[in-house]
Design an enzyme around this catalytic site. Structure first.
Site, PDB file in Angstrom:
ATOM      1  CG  ASN A 182       9.281  -8.288 -12.477  1.00  0.00           C
ATOM      2  OD1 ASN A 182       9.154  -8.232 -11.262  1.00  0.00           O
ATOM      3  ND2 ASN A 182      10.424  -8.576 -13.066  1.00  0.00           N
ATOM      4  CG  ASP A 183       3.649  -7.886  -8.338  1.00  0.00           C
ATOM      5  OD1 ASP A 183       2.907  -7.190  -9.044  1.00  0.00           O
ATOM      6  OD2 ASP A 183       3.274  -8.884  -7.725  1.00  0.00           O
ATOM      7  CB  CYS A 184      10.029  -7.287  -7.942  1.00  0.00           C
ATOM      8  SG  CYS A 184       9.190  -8.233  -6.670  1.00  0.00           S
TER       9      CYS A 184
END
Lengths: 816, 816
Positions: B484-486
């Protein structure tokens, strides 16, 4: 056969009047003065931003689009079934009358269609972070008519680069609020942004739209929005995709009745702890305050008057009246106006600079001050010290810095060896204009050595940087490049995806520049004079020696026989020599060496300028070099990457034409100087509007040269050093009204046919009314000076006290 | 009420048929297989490129434009005074018939207007660097008719980023040559480029245009070109500005007559010493060769047949026939097709990824192989080794690498701590599919330590990287972020212009990820198995201990009571816990911990998935987390920057839905697993086309969740890991046909109502015809296996020799 004309000067109103929405390129104007700027085309296209065109852009604009110029301040009018645009586009309906009047800090659009007259005036009030649009609608018919009005703006999601690239994110982020007549754009306000924009109107609305697709309809352009066709807004609320702002207002206008609406597009910044009125509800108080300021036609008019007064007071600092109206309107209005725009925006946002890639240029910004110092010297002082703070301790400079952070931009590279000396020019010119020697003592750190240094120390380091970077002939090393970014003598690039400005091969110990040599002599002499003026005699003597050495080196190695060489390349070979097959002669070294006075005494200066006239001058201006390079040469770099006749490959780079004009003025050849001036100066080119293509009221960076497929076609208008240099040249060397440390020097060089001219000049808070008389039909001569009726020796009017008003008569006489 | 439909599946032709040019977003297809790719919308918009969508782009395309989808392969038809487009746009004339058929590697456009039928077929021939457009025109009228045809392409000046930004340069560089029926685009060929493009047709032309403004006319869009209106090309030669290519052909068609034209848009690269035929004249021989290959309708058809054969042979490696046609068409055609496109383009160029910013993702590309390994295992091997070569010696990875250089992209950052372990997945899956253990011994250096290492050593370093980066609870440190890059637990950003992916604050010694913990256990076990299979028993034992330790750490610290925690943040606080007000439960840790088998024995896996069903599942899919974050929290990062319901802030991220589906299949809950699959799988969503917005034949990255203003609306179609994961899940865990080291395992988990299904599967060059029988109405069960009529023990079909063809019957039985 006369070419099609698209517009004309209205000197009385200080406006340029455009008579067609279909100009060869969008012809634009700038709004704003103080951090908040708008670009506006002759059909109201463009965008605005606060301080940084990349990171604080309010409106979405599409560069290089089809059709051109998409995105702007749009007003759709509909009466019966006819739909048109108040500014002539994007709706393509032909108007009964169209007129765009670009004025000083405002643009006005007059349209008539279906018996409705509209007058739209767009401006940024002084000191305000808002664009105001005053729209007056008049029913010209003898019966009552209904008019539907739809406004439309499209929001940029603040970061203009991201807005055009990061769709995975930004199609999901858009957010708006609608409150009464006001549409708020609050994308990313929920997170790290503490600014929002709003678009309000001083009239009840019948509906609104904030979702682009709802307003335009599927796969429709700005030219035929579905909501307008339908006659009814959709009251859409945008969630992601592309948020817009559109008001829908229905008006009933009686026969002959006028009604005026005022729209305000505003920008608000808030401290973090005041962002919200309630959870998820933005604090609208500052927006409402701002809207109240412009909520009537009267308030609007008062602001417009204030704006006009501001501009008049600025322009009045220099006004001239000569036998040539074109010369006058150029200097009195448009050139000065362009100077301020260029100074404010320093190449960062135009219809050719996308506002994303470029910061403020070190050399550009220094040069821009010379066209602007007489208008707002305080801003020049601030700019010079900003630039000074980005200098490195070895005297070198970043090529650019970012306007928001005022930090040098390491991504763009440095090592352009002419950069440092431009700060001597800007500082000396500023002091001569203002008399403010205190700038030299201002405290400024270096980028890589914060601390307590004087600005004078920065100038000294700049001077030393040249002295410390000399090549085998004792001439200055060119570094990555000199003023001519595209003459890349140390970058042997074979990768087409590599930028010449950032590749890591930027310097050798061999390649030398005659342009920097001339620049060093010219501004080195200024540095010496400054040292003497401030009592630094020892330093002055040392510096003088360096300058003398440079003159000697130029004399020994820089003269090619008929003109000055341009450079030695990384292999020690001559560039800009009769020896070369192509690129035998370049303009920059002729200009700078002659301006520096090299060869003035022995005829070589004249010989060099004659060579320019013979080999570089053409009907559209003076070309950068000749013959053009026919193919790519990796030892020359980007200059040889352009097709012949374009850009640095033998295009007319207007920026350096003034150097030759100044040179000619030093030789006293006023007719030649004036002729060169006339070839590139927009006020003289009105017959060529279609060929020239760009705005016929401002300078463009480049005009295609003789070798091009389209000679005379211009590109890259507005943000070019040309404006500053042309004003500096025309006012200080043609009109010859030249500030100096001790006063104002009068030393004209004019067409011999002129019987004289008049000028008024504010100089250090005193006003000089100057009359130049030329009874003998000279171009240049000994000046007999009369100050307030009293003859004085020499051509220097001594400094006058604040508020003074003086009458000067200067008569040109033959030397004997 | 049924929603408006825009298209339907034509399974027989393996096409999706679009029946309106006005789809909610442009619905696209991909052309090309081997380095040369085109994106093509349902109205022929888009562009193509060779190898790199940033540096080798042939056609100019405008993202985020108004109207949408501007730039493409345009054919204007004119008969009498009617003008229309062969692909339904850009001309807005309503057609009598319109149809776009997106097929496997080609798109076909059928239009009827003014008694003229046109059929345009666009494709890239196998292995070719060209797009071919076959255009068949038929006169449906009873009388002879004249038809004027104008083609139009707009050239991108190769560097797509520069093309949209550097106008000061690129308005001066454009160059073309015209030779007979062929238009050559040679911008920058004069300098460092050794490639050009051309656009030819196999028919004499009446005229041409290469200057955009000359063709379109001032301020006109692609929708109403002046040249077409006039019925006559301008024979314009572009010098700078915007070069285009347009042919003008007039045809006289007798009643009922058809005529077929073939246009070729080609790309040619030449060695430096063969670039020129004469000074300034490009070497056209390779272009002419290429044109000859497609200079008749027959040759074209042969190439189309070849292309179709290629695709059939690829798809035939896996075919299934179940009681649900939607499931079949998804797996048999579109999902596999999307897998190949995603694999080839790895997130770099779609209608949502501009092709400028992104390189090949390390984790993305590894995951993409799991949907593709059964089709072209050789390419997977090559890709894995390319990825391996960008790994650093400490086992970490660049987040992306550049397709042209195959070097890691330092600008994009690294330090995403889940990255390394994905290479274990891709490698193990590849070996199981291919049986090719030799990949482990392939020689690959590290990015920062070139040298002679085995690929196995790279896997070991990947494994060690996790072991060497454990936090206070013995769980893996998250680094910059995990999958989850975010979820940015180590970047406390307050500057809105800062990217979370590149800011320099990317790691702490505290923030830990349960997603990486589960991933480590799952692929760590695979690593152990691989070690054992290859006789590395000592390493296997050590690795097993590390995995066991991780399971213990998860058991001790990672269970929140009803589900698995998501993370510990940089301050040691729980994320994804019942303790939190928002973001109480996340999908990723439930998926990965259950897939890893954690809690399978003690009911916690079931409890976790029940919590998912209760708290995260909604009608449009399984949301990423709940409750959505209502405001920005700098300790969480980008996830909280999105409006609720969108993207990572409680949107449905389709990529991770399969993780839950696999988990459910491990629990044997086939109805639930299938139901989840049906919620996001395009073939099941045909009733929702308008709401869904994106292409109804491929997966999108994200569907807006329950909290959004527009739940069910999808974004970012095509290039998403969802495709690979869905195919992997549906084929290996629902159909249960799962490659293993020793053979093909059959272990289905299906809806209990299915009486069974059939499949054919090519596995290591043998063909298996599989029939699954479900006489007891089970979802999962003990598998009774019959191979070629012979019962065998267990559920594993042993590896068969090359060319074999085997009939398998698998019967599901209750366990007892």
């Amino acid at each position: 056969m006369t070419e099609q004309q698209y517009g004309y000067f209205d000197d009385q109103h200080k406006e340029y009047v455009i008579t067609s929405p279909f100009t060869p390129t969008p012809w634009i104007n700038y709004l704003g003065n103080d951090g908040f700027y708008g670009l506006i085309s002759n059909t109201a296209g463009g965008y605005c931003f606060y301080r940084d065109p990349k990171f604080r852009r309010l409106l979405r604009y599409r560069y290089n689009n089809v059709p051109a110029d998409q995105g702007g301040r749009y007003f759709y009018l509909k009466s019966a079934d006819t739909v048109w645009s108040a500014a002539g586009r994007p709706v393509q309906t032909e108007l009964d009358h169209y007129e765009c009047r670009h004025g000083l800090g405002y643009s006005r659009f007059i349209a008539k269609k279906a018996q409705i007259r509209s007058e739209l005036t767009c401006f940024v009030p002084l000191g305000q972070t808002a664009e105001v649009y005053r729209l007056e609608l008049t029913n010209l018919d003898a019966v009552s008519r209904q008019v539907s009005l739809f406004s439309l703006l499209e929001w940029c999601l603040w970061n203009a680069e991201d807005d055009g690239a990061n769709f995975q994110r930004n199609l999901s982020t858009g957010e708006v609020e609608v409150d009464g007549n006001v549409i708020y754009h609050k994308t990313e306000y929920r997170e790290r942004r503490n600014h929002y924009a709003f678009y309000g109107v001083n009239h009840p609305i019948r509906g609104f739209d904030t979702d682009r697709d709802s307003f335009l309809g599927p796969y429709r352009g700005f030219d035929r929005p579905l909501a307008v066709e339908r006659g009814q807004a959709g009251n859409s609320l945008a969630h992601g995709w592309s948020p817009v702002a559109s008001h829908h207002i229905d008006l009933q206008l009686q026969a002959g009745q006028s009604q005026t609406l005022v729209f305000v597009l505003g920008y608000v910044e808030l401290p973090n702890d005041q962002k919200w009125a309630a959870p998820g509800v933005i604090n609208k108080a500052p927006a409402k305050d701002l809207l109240t300021r412009y909520d009537s036609a009267q308030k609007c008019q008062a602001e417009l008057d204030r704006l006009q007064q501001y501009w008049l007071s600025q322009l009045n600092k220099f006004q001239i009246e000569t036998p040539d109206k074109r010369f006058d309107r150029s200097l009195n209005i448009w050139n000065q106006y362009q100077n301020m725009v260029t100074f404010n925006l320093s190449r960062s946002a135009s219809f050719y600079e996308s506002g994303i890639g470029r910061g403020m240029g070190f050399r550009d910004s220094n040069q821009d001050t010379i066209g602007f110092a007489h208008m707002v010297p305080d801003k020049v002082r601030e700019r010079i010290l900003d630039l000074s703070a980005t200098q490195k301790k070895d005297g070198s400079a970043y090529h650019q810095y970012q306007p928001l952070t005022k930090k040098g931009n390491a991504n763009i590279g440095g090592n352009f060896n002419d950069d440092p000396m431009w700060m001597v020019l800007s500082t000396v010119n500023y002091i001569k204009e203002s008399g403010d020697f205190s700038i030299l003592e201002a405290r400024v750190g270096f980028d890589d050595e914060p601390g307590d240094f004087t600005h004078f120390e920065h100038l000294k380091r700049a001077f030393e940087h040249v002295v410390n970077h000399l090549g085998p002939h004792g001439l200055p090393l060119i570094g990555r490049a000199d003023w001519n970014d595209c003459l890349n003598l140390n970058c042997f690039s074979e990768d087409p995806n590599e930028s010449y400005q950032t590749t890591q091969r930027g310097a050798s110990d061999v390649a030398e520049s005659l342009m920097i040599a001339g620049q060093f002599v010219l501004y080195g002499n200024e540095f010496v004079a400054l040292c003497r003026h401030t009592g630094r005699t020892e330093l002055a003597a040392w510096a003088q020696q360096q300058v003398d050495n440079m003159v000697e080196a130029v004399n020994q190695h820089g003269w090619d026989g008929q003109w000055f060489l341009r450079a030695f390349d990384a292999r020690g070979r001559k560039i800009g020599s009769a020896e070369n097959d192509e690129g035998k002669i370049f303009i920059e070294s002729q200009g700078f060496c002659v301006m520096a006075g090299i060869g003035l005494g022995d005829g070589r200066a004249r010989q060099a300028l004659d060579a320019v006239s013979e080999r570089l001058a053409c009907e559209h201006g003076i070309m950068l070099q000749q013959p053009a390079f026919s193919g790519y040469d990796k030892y020359l770099g980007e200059i040889s990457s352009y097709p012949p006749g374009y850009k640095e490959n033998a295009g007319i780079f207007c920026h350096n034409n003034p150097w030759i004009i100044i040179g000619e003025s030093m030789l006293g050849r006023g007719d030649q100087a004036y002729e060169y001036f006339a070839r590139i100066s927009p006020a003289f080119l009105q017959e060529k509007q279609r060929l020239h293509k760009t705005e016929p009221y401002v300078y463009s960076q480049m005009i295609a040269g003789r070798d091009a497929a389209t000679p005379g076609q211009a590109k890259n208008s507005w943000l070019t050093g040309t404006a500053a240099w042309c004003f500096y040249t025309a006012s200080q060397y043609l009109a010859g009204i030249r500030p100096d440390y001790e006063g104002l020097r009068i030393d004209p060089c004019i067409p011999a046919r002129w019987p004289g001219f008049k000028a008024q000049r504010t100089f250090r808070q005193a006003l000089y009314e100057i009359e130049v008389r030329n009874p003998q039909g000279l171009s240049k001569g000994r000046v007999e000076l009369e100050v307030d009726g009293e003859a004085i020796e020499g051509n220097l009017i001594p400094y006058a006290r604040f508020g003074g008003r003086h009458r000067i008569v200067a008569t040109l006489r033959t030397a004997d």
